[in-house]
Design a protein around this motif. Structure first.
Motif, short mmCIF file in Angstrom:
data_model
loop_
_atom_site.label_atom_id
_atom_site.label_comp_id
_atom_site.label_asym_id
_atom_site.label_seq_id
_atom_site.Cartn_x
_atom_site.Cartn_y
_atom_site.Cartn_z
N MET A 1 34.59 46.92 78.31
CA MET A 1 34.43 47.91 77.27
C MET A 1 34.22 47.19 75.93
N THR A 2 33.10 47.45 75.28
CA THR A 2 32.79 46.82 74.01
C THR A 2 33.31 47.66 72.85
N TYR A 3 34.00 47.02 71.95
CA TYR A 3 34.52 47.67 70.74
C TYR A 3 33.81 47.09 69.53
N LYS A 4 33.55 47.92 68.56
CA LYS A 4 33.09 47.44 67.27
C LYS A 4 34.34 47.10 66.46
N ILE A 5 34.34 45.94 65.81
CA ILE A 5 35.47 45.51 64.99
C ILE A 5 35.03 45.49 63.53
N ASN A 6 35.72 46.26 62.70
CA ASN A 6 35.47 46.30 61.26
C ASN A 6 36.56 45.50 60.57
N HIS A 7 36.18 44.49 59.81
CA HIS A 7 37.13 43.70 59.03
C HIS A 7 37.02 44.15 57.57
N VAL A 8 38.18 44.38 56.95
CA VAL A 8 38.22 44.90 55.58
C VAL A 8 39.14 44.01 54.74
N ALA A 9 38.72 43.71 53.51
CA ALA A 9 39.52 42.95 52.55
C ALA A 9 39.78 43.85 51.34
N VAL A 10 41.05 43.95 50.96
CA VAL A 10 41.47 44.84 49.88
C VAL A 10 42.36 44.06 48.92
N GLY A 11 42.29 44.38 47.62
CA GLY A 11 43.09 43.66 46.63
C GLY A 11 43.99 44.55 45.80
N ILE A 12 45.15 44.00 45.46
CA ILE A 12 46.07 44.64 44.52
C ILE A 12 45.98 43.83 43.24
N LEU A 13 45.38 44.44 42.21
CA LEU A 13 45.23 43.80 40.91
C LEU A 13 46.25 44.40 39.97
#
Length: 168
Positions: A1-13
């Protein structure tokens, strides 16, 4: 089973007792106040994506990425997709707050007092985004805490939370 992987980078300024929030427009729901960040592009490291996304969404230049605040994984088996997000404290940043978002989804950028931020962030409808963020900002989880969610039929459920290191 193939999954799409979304990588996200978020910042606390942070600046004093305030944090930077963006108001983002969505096609299917009302605008929301969120932390700045976005998708990691192929060949990009999380830190590089964080610097790029913050510059695009807020106009701020990140001079030093700090520690990992927390991370989360959201499994969407109905869509055969996962989202893995790393949320970082930004130690140093400069610049005038003004969006240069190439997608034209950012309506506002604001420096919001920490005392007022929870009311704006409470409107986030995704529990997997809202719960870790509010818990972290209230100081109720240590740096590096890992959150694991699964979404079935549009409902996100917390499966596990692994504490990170003790706060310093």
């Amino acid at each position: 089973m193939t999954y799409k992987i979304n990588h996200v980078a978020v910042g606390i300024l942070r600046q004093g007792e305030s944090i930077v929030l963006i108001q983002q427009e969505f096609t299917t729901r009302p605008p929301l106040w969120l932390l700045p960040g976005g998708m990691v592009e192929p060949g990009e490291l999380f830190q590089e994506a964080l610097v790029r996304e913050i510059a695009e969404e807020t106009g701020a230049s990140v001079e030093k990425v700090g520690r990992l605040a927390y991370a989360m994984q959201i499994d969407h088996p109905d869509r055969r997709e996962q989202t893995i997000a790393h949320i970082f404290e930004v130690e140093n940043w400069t610049g005038e707050l003004k969006s240069a978002d190439p997608d034209n989804e950012i309506l506002q950028v604001a420096l919001v007092p920490l005392a007022e931020a929870p009311a704006l962030l409470a409107e986030i409808h995704w529990i997997a985004v809202r719960e870790p963020l509010l818990t972290y900002l209230r100081g109720e989880c240590p740096l590096g805490t890992l959150w694991f969610y699964r979404e079935l039929d549009g409902v996100q459920v917390l499966l596990n939370r692994l504490p990170g290191e003790a706060s310093v």
